[in-house]
Design a protein around this motif. Structure first.
Motif, PDB file in Angstrom:
ATOM      1  N   GLU A   1      81.427 -24.298  30.616  1.00 21.67           N
ATOM      2  CA  GLU A   1      80.295 -25.087  29.659  1.00 21.67           C
ATOM      3  C   GLU A   1      78.817 -24.536  30.332  1.00 21.67           C
ATOM      4  O   GLU A   1      77.811 -24.194  29.491  1.00 21.67           O
ATOM      5  CB  GLU A   1      80.339 -26.452  29.693  1.00 21.67           C
ATOM      6  CG  GLU A   1      81.192 -27.065  28.744  1.00 21.67           C
ATOM      7  CD  GLU A   1      81.136 -26.419  27.298  1.00 21.67           C
ATOM      8  OE1 GLU A   1      79.979 -26.802  26.879  1.00 21.67           O
ATOM      9  OE2 GLU A   1      82.188 -26.196  26.647  1.00 21.67           O
ATOM     10  N   GLU A   2      78.922 -24.486  31.692  1.00 23.29           N
ATOM     11  CA  GLU A   2      77.310 -23.821  32.148  1.00 23.29           C
ATOM     12  C   GLU A   2      77.234 -22.539  31.752  1.00 23.29           C
ATOM     13  O   GLU A   2      76.071 -22.128  31.477  1.00 23.29           O
ATOM     14  CB  GLU A   2      77.762 -24.223  33.534  1.00 23.29           C
ATOM     15  CG  GLU A   2      77.414 -25.621  34.194  1.00 23.29           C
ATOM     16  CD  GLU A   2      77.825 -25.709  35.660  1.00 23.29           C
ATOM     17  OE1 GLU A   2      78.091 -24.826  36.188  1.00 23.29           O
ATOM     18  OE2 GLU A   2      77.795 -26.759  35.988  1.00 23.29           O
ATOM     19  N   GLU A   3      78.197 -21.841  31.950  1.00 22.90           N
ATOM     20  CA  GLU A   3      78.233 -20.149  31.462  1.00 22.90           C
ATOM     21  C   GLU A   3      77.834 -20.301  30.056  1.00 22.90           C
ATOM     22  O   GLU A   3      76.817 -19.330  29.655  1.00 22.90           O
ATOM     23  CB  GLU A   3      79.637 -19.694  31.775  1.00 22.90           C
ATOM     24  CG  GLU A   3      79.512 -18.018  31.455  1.00 22.90           C
ATOM     25  CD  GLU A   3      80.830 -17.653  31.627  1.00 22.90           C
ATOM     26  OE1 GLU A   3      81.592 -17.406  30.760  1.00 22.90           O
ATOM     27  OE2 GLU A   3      81.104 -17.300  32.627  1.00 22.90           O
ATOM     28  N   LYS A   4      78.273 -21.041  29.104  1.00 23.02           N
ATOM     29  CA  LYS A   4      78.026 -21.016  27.757  1.00 23.02           C
ATOM     30  C   LYS A   4      76.695 -21.424  27.619  1.00 23.02           C
ATOM     31  O   LYS A   4      75.775 -20.769  26.910  1.00 23.02           O
ATOM     32  CB  LYS A   4      78.929 -22.103  26.830  1.00 23.02           C
ATOM     33  CG  LYS A   4      78.810 -22.069  25.457  1.00 23.02           C
ATOM     34  CD  LYS A   4      79.782 -23.081  24.822  1.00 23.02           C
ATOM     35  CE  LYS A   4      79.628 -23.125  23.371  1.00 23.02           C
ATOM     36  NZ  LYS A   4      80.339 -24.009  22.992  1.00 23.02           N
ATOM     37  N   GLY A   5      75.972 -22.134  28.457  1.00 23.45           N
ATOM     38  CA  GLY A   5      74.722 -22.729  28.061  1.00 23.45           C
ATOM     39  C   GLY A   5      73.717 -21.674  28.627  1.00 23.45           C
ATOM     40  O   GLY A   5      72.795 -21.584  27.751  1.00 23.45           O
ATOM     41  N   THR A   6      74.202 -20.823  29.517  1.00 20.24           N
ATOM     42  CA  THR A   6      73.371 -19.718  30.185  1.00 20.24           C
ATOM     43  C   THR A   6      73.510 -18.659  29.069  1.00 20.24           C
ATOM     44  O   THR A   6      72.489 -18.129  28.619  1.00 20.24           O
ATOM     45  CB  THR A   6      73.986 -19.163  31.439  1.00 20.24           C
ATOM     46  OG1 THR A   6      73.830 -20.132  32.298  1.00 20.24           O
ATOM     47  CG2 THR A   6      73.181 -17.945  31.871  1.00 20.24           C
ATOM     48  N   SER A   7      74.551 -18.539  28.340  1.00 21.50           N
ATOM     49  CA  SER A   7      74.811 -17.549  27.457  1.00 21.50           C
ATOM     50  C   SER A   7      73.719 -17.796  26.060  1.00 21.50           C
ATOM     51  O   SER A   7      73.367 -17.091  25.444  1.00 21.50           O
ATOM     52  CB  SER A   7      76.201 -17.360  27.061  1.00 21.50           C
ATOM     53  OG  SER A   7      76.388 -16.676  25.772  1.00 21.50           O
ATOM     54  N   LEU A   8      73.809 -19.170  25.651  1.00 23.76           N
ATOM     55  CA  LEU A   8      73.106 -19.665  24.813  1.00 23.76           C
ATOM     56  C   LEU A   8      71.585 -19.422  25.101  1.00 23.76           C
ATOM     57  O   LEU A   8      70.848 -19.112  24.045  1.00 23.76           O
ATOM     58  CB  LEU A   8      73.266 -21.165  24.444  1.00 23.76           C
ATOM     59  CG  LEU A   8      74.713 -21.340  23.869  1.00 23.76           C
ATOM     60  CD1 LEU A   8      74.713 -23.002  23.536  1.00 23.76           C
ATOM     61  CD2 LEU A   8      74.721 -20.624  22.365  1.00 23.76           C
ATOM     62  N   THR A   9      71.053 -19.737  26.469  1.00 26.70           N
ATOM     63  CA  THR A   9      69.888 -19.525  26.579  1.00 26.70           C
ATOM     64  C   THR A   9      69.233 -18.163  26.430  1.00 26.70           C
ATOM     65  O   THR A   9      68.454 -17.719  25.939  1.00 26.70           O
ATOM     66  CB  THR A   9      69.518 -20.000  28.126  1.00 26.70           C
ATOM     67  OG1 THR A   9      69.925 -21.318  27.935  1.00 26.70           O
ATOM     68  CG2 THR A   9      68.301 -19.894  28.388  1.00 26.70           C
ATOM     69  N   ARG A  10      70.306 -17.063  26.881  1.00 22.25           N
ATOM     70  CA  ARG A  10      69.960 -15.744  26.852  1.00 22.25           C
ATOM     71  C   ARG A  10      69.936 -15.467  25.180  1.00 22.25           C
ATOM     72  O   ARG A  10      69.148 -14.728  24.940  1.00 22.25           O
ATOM     73  CB  ARG A  10      71.157 -14.875  27.548  1.00 22.25           C
ATOM     74  CG  ARG A  10      71.104 -14.891  29.119  1.00 22.25           C
ATOM     75  CD  ARG A  10      72.076 -14.156  29.569  1.00 22.25           C
ATOM     76  NE  ARG A  10      72.214 -14.182  31.007  1.00 22.25           N
ATOM     77  CZ  ARG A  10      73.125 -14.275  31.859  1.00 22.25           C
ATOM     78  NH1 ARG A  10      74.302 -13.753  31.234  1.00 22.25           N
ATOM     79  NH2 ARG A  10      73.087 -14.496  32.988  1.00 22.25           N
ATOM     80  N   ALA A  11      70.633 -15.805  24.622  1.00 19.05           N
ATOM     81  CA  ALA A  11      70.787 -15.637  23.127  1.00 19.05           C
ATOM     82  C   ALA A  11      69.568 -15.986  22.414  1.00 19.05           C
ATOM     83  O   ALA A  11      68.938 -15.454  21.587  1.00 19.05           O
ATOM     84  CB  ALA A  11      72.205 -16.039  22.092  1.00 19.05           C
TER      85      ALA A  11
END
Length: 109
Positions: free
Chosen positions: A51-61
């Motif tokens: 989930e933390e990785e997904k949050g980082t991914s969404l922030t980058r997106a």
């Protein structure tokens, strides 16, 4: 003989499978999908990391989308400026042509 244990990728696959089946990927559901293996603590830890990785991914997106939008705006501005330059050049040429015609007409008088 010792067990190999759970891997983060196994947890991710189980979670993704549940989501694809439109099921909520709870710790218990993931544990069942894995064949009732693994501790809830381990599953929770890996889910939290994902989930933390997904949050980082969404922030980058989101940042990439904002950058893309800004680049599009700059491209539109550059296009508008280029069009304005072409218009100025065209109008300048028209003024030269009209000035030449006027000079030509005055020379016939």
């Amino acid at each position: 003989m010792a067990r190999a244990g759970l891997t983060r990728s196994a947890i991710k696959r189980a979670r993704d499978t549940l989501v694809a089946q439109r099921q909520y990927p709870s710790i218990d559901a993931i544990r069942i999908a894995l064949g009732n293996t693994g501790s809830k603590t381990t599953i929770h830890r890996y889910l939290k990391e994902l989930e933390e990785e997904k949050g980082t991914s969404l922030t980058r997106a989101a940042a990439a989308a904002a950058l893309s939008s800004e680049q599009d705006a700059h491209a539109e501005t550059r296009l508008a400026l280029h069009q304005r330059d072409l218009d100025v050049e065209r109008l300048t040429q028209q003024v030269r042509d009209q000035t030449a015609r006027l000079a030509e007409q005055e020379s016939f008088r």
